[in-house]
Design a protein around this motif. Structure first.
Motif, PDB file in Angstrom:
ATOM      1  N   ARG A 159      42.938  10.913  44.934  1.00 58.65           N
ATOM      2  CA  ARG A 159      43.955  10.335  45.808  1.00 58.65           C
ATOM      3  C   ARG A 159      44.671  11.461  46.544  1.00 58.65           C
ATOM      4  O   ARG A 159      44.690  12.599  46.098  1.00 58.65           O
ATOM      5  CB  ARG A 159      44.964   9.533  44.973  1.00 58.65           C
ATOM      6  CG  ARG A 159      45.469  10.306  43.776  1.00 58.65           C
ATOM      7  CD  ARG A 159      46.411   9.500  42.920  1.00 58.65           C
ATOM      8  NE  ARG A 159      47.649   9.210  43.621  1.00 58.65           N
ATOM      9  CZ  ARG A 159      48.633  10.085  43.778  1.00 58.65           C
ATOM     10  NH1 ARG A 159      48.536  11.309  43.286  1.00 58.65           N
ATOM     11  NH2 ARG A 159      49.725   9.744  44.420  1.00 58.65           N
ATOM     12  N   SER A 162      51.266  12.279  46.865  1.00 58.59           N
ATOM     13  CA  SER A 162      52.240  11.237  47.234  1.00 58.59           C
ATOM     14  C   SER A 162      53.065  11.632  48.450  1.00 58.59           C
ATOM     15  O   SER A 162      53.461  10.776  49.246  1.00 58.59           O
ATOM     16  CB  SER A 162      53.169  10.944  46.046  1.00 58.59           C
ATOM     17  OG  SER A 162      52.443  10.411  44.973  1.00 58.59           O
ATOM     18  N   TYR A 166      50.676   8.185  52.596  1.00 60.80           N
ATOM     19  CA  TYR A 166      49.648   7.184  52.898  1.00 60.80           C
ATOM     20  C   TYR A 166      49.803   5.984  51.950  1.00 60.80           C
ATOM     21  O   TYR A 166      49.817   6.152  50.724  1.00 60.80           O
ATOM     22  CB  TYR A 166      48.241   7.762  52.710  1.00 60.80           C
ATOM     23  CG  TYR A 166      47.884   8.888  53.662  1.00 60.80           C
ATOM     24  CD1 TYR A 166      48.110   8.783  55.025  1.00 60.80           C
ATOM     25  CD2 TYR A 166      47.280  10.058  53.182  1.00 60.80           C
ATOM     26  CE1 TYR A 166      47.767   9.809  55.895  1.00 60.80           C
ATOM     27  CE2 TYR A 166      46.937  11.089  54.050  1.00 60.80           C
ATOM     28  CZ  TYR A 166      47.185  10.960  55.399  1.00 60.80           C
ATOM     29  OH  TYR A 166      46.841  11.979  56.254  1.00 60.80           O
ATOM     30  N   ALA A 168      48.617   2.954  49.685  1.00 61.19           N
ATOM     31  CA  ALA A 168      47.368   2.613  48.988  1.00 61.19           C
ATOM     32  C   ALA A 168      46.994   1.167  49.272  1.00 61.19           C
ATOM     33  O   ALA A 168      47.830   0.266  49.178  1.00 61.19           O
ATOM     34  CB  ALA A 168      47.537   2.832  47.488  1.00 61.19           C
ATOM     35  N   TYR A 174      42.914   4.383  50.742  1.00 60.77           N
ATOM     36  CA  TYR A 174      44.248   4.571  51.322  1.00 60.77           C
ATOM     37  C   TYR A 174      44.186   4.343  52.831  1.00 60.77           C
ATOM     38  O   TYR A 174      43.159   4.633  53.467  1.00 60.77           O
ATOM     39  CB  TYR A 174      44.769   5.979  51.037  1.00 60.77           C
ATOM     40  CG  TYR A 174      45.247   6.164  49.608  1.00 60.77           C
ATOM     41  CD1 TYR A 174      46.601   6.141  49.301  1.00 60.77           C
ATOM     42  CD2 TYR A 174      44.338   6.342  48.576  1.00 60.77           C
ATOM     43  CE1 TYR A 174      47.053   6.295  48.000  1.00 60.77           C
ATOM     44  CE2 TYR A 174      44.764   6.496  47.259  1.00 60.77           C
ATOM     45  CZ  TYR A 174      46.121   6.474  46.983  1.00 60.77           C
ATOM     46  OH  TYR A 174      46.550   6.621  45.684  1.00 60.77           O
ATOM     47  N   ASP A 175      45.273   3.839  53.383  1.00 59.89           N
ATOM     48  CA  ASP A 175      45.358   3.599  54.824  1.00 59.89           C
ATOM     49  C   ASP A 175      45.714   4.919  55.512  1.00 59.89           C
ATOM     50  O   ASP A 175      46.869   5.353  55.497  1.00 59.89           O
ATOM     51  CB  ASP A 175      46.415   2.534  55.110  1.00 59.89           C
ATOM     52  CG  ASP A 175      46.430   2.117  56.576  1.00 59.89           C
ATOM     53  OD1 ASP A 175      45.778   2.807  57.400  1.00 59.89           O
ATOM     54  OD2 ASP A 175      47.107   1.123  56.898  1.00 59.89           O
ATOM     55  N   ASN A 192      38.608   8.781  52.510  1.00 58.63           N
ATOM     56  CA  ASN A 192      38.242   7.692  51.602  1.00 58.63           C
ATOM     57  C   ASN A 192      36.777   7.726  51.192  1.00 58.63           C
ATOM     58  O   ASN A 192      36.380   6.992  50.294  1.00 58.63           O
ATOM     59  CB  ASN A 192      38.563   6.340  52.252  1.00 58.63           C
ATOM     60  CG  ASN A 192      40.060   6.055  52.277  1.00 58.63           C
ATOM     61  OD1 ASN A 192      40.756   6.223  51.284  1.00 58.63           O
ATOM     62  ND2 ASN A 192      40.556   5.641  53.450  1.00 58.63           N
TER      63      ASN A 192
END
Length: 245
Positions: A159, A162, A166, A168, A174-175, A192
């Protein structure tokens, strides 16, 4: 438990731990001759772990054998440092797991993880493991995902940090249409794609470093547990001998 018995216990602990260290080093040598790239990539960390265990054991063993208070003090301080050092994870609001930063680790870790060839092999292992892509199977909803206690490798490699901001979509996606709110280079490195994720990120390298630190702590805790067990045994044996006299 008397001083003599205490040093006896420490000798046995460190003798057994030295055997463990030799086994770890032997495992590292075996991996270095194996053709599988994943095992080869872990050769140096495993050898380093074995050497570190061996060094601590030698210090404790010599200190107990010679009744050298200085060596025994160094041994106990090193064990205490390893066990009580909780790592360099950083808490993140709203998450149940920590994030890790590469600069928090020693120069030895940095040298190994920033080595292009070493990281190429390690990254290949991480991609093959499918751990990141399996997160969405383990955590069906975002609520479950945010409440999950991810491992250091999952938190750092699967990921984006934070601070990137972005949102989730699910545990594996994630967008990225949002502009990152942080200048952290990892924000632009994350994708991604199953083969990319955050495997090129410093946060991923930090996760691997934390994993290795955890392994070292396990060995140190093994030392302490063994010390307690042998200590209790020696106390019981002293009591039995007193009753026999």
């Amino acid at each position: 438990m008397g001083v003599g018995m205490s040093t006896f216990v420490i000798r046995w602990i460190n003798f057994l731990t030295m055997l463990l260290a030799v086994g770890v080093i032997g495992f590292g040598v075996w991996m270095s001759t194996h053709h599988d790239g994943c095992r080869k990539s872990l050769t140096l960390p495993v050898l380093g772990l074995g050497a570190f265990i061996f060094l601590i054991s030698i210090i404790g063993f010599l200190g107990a054998m010679k009744n050298n208070s200085i060596l025994l003090s160094i041994y106990l301080i090193m064990l205490r440092f390893i066990i009580t050092n909780n790592g360099s994870g950083h808490n993140v609001a709203g998450l149940s797991y920590k994030e890790y930063q590469l600069q928090d680790y020693s120069s030895w870790f940095l040298k190994q993880l920033n080595n292009t060839n070493n990281w190429k092999h390690l990254k290949s292992c991480l991609v093959k493991s499918e751990d990141c892509n399996n997160l969405s199977k383990r955590y069906k909803t975002l609520k479950q995902y945010k409440a999950a206690k991810l491992t250091p490798i999952e938190a750092g490699c699967c990921r984006p940090p934070s601070e990137c901001g972005y949102p989730a979509v699910n545990a594996s996606y994630y967008d990225l249409s949002f502009h990152p709110v942080s200048s952290n280079k990892d924000c632009k490195l994350y994708k991604n794609s199953r083969a990319i994720k955050c495997y090129n990120c410093d946060s991923c390298k930090a996760g691997v470093a934390q994993y290795m630190k955890t392994e070292w702590r396990v060995v140190a805790i093994f030392n302490v547990v063994l010390f307690v067990v042998l200590g209790q045994w020696s106390t019981w044996w002293d009591a039995v001998q007193d009753e026999m006299l």
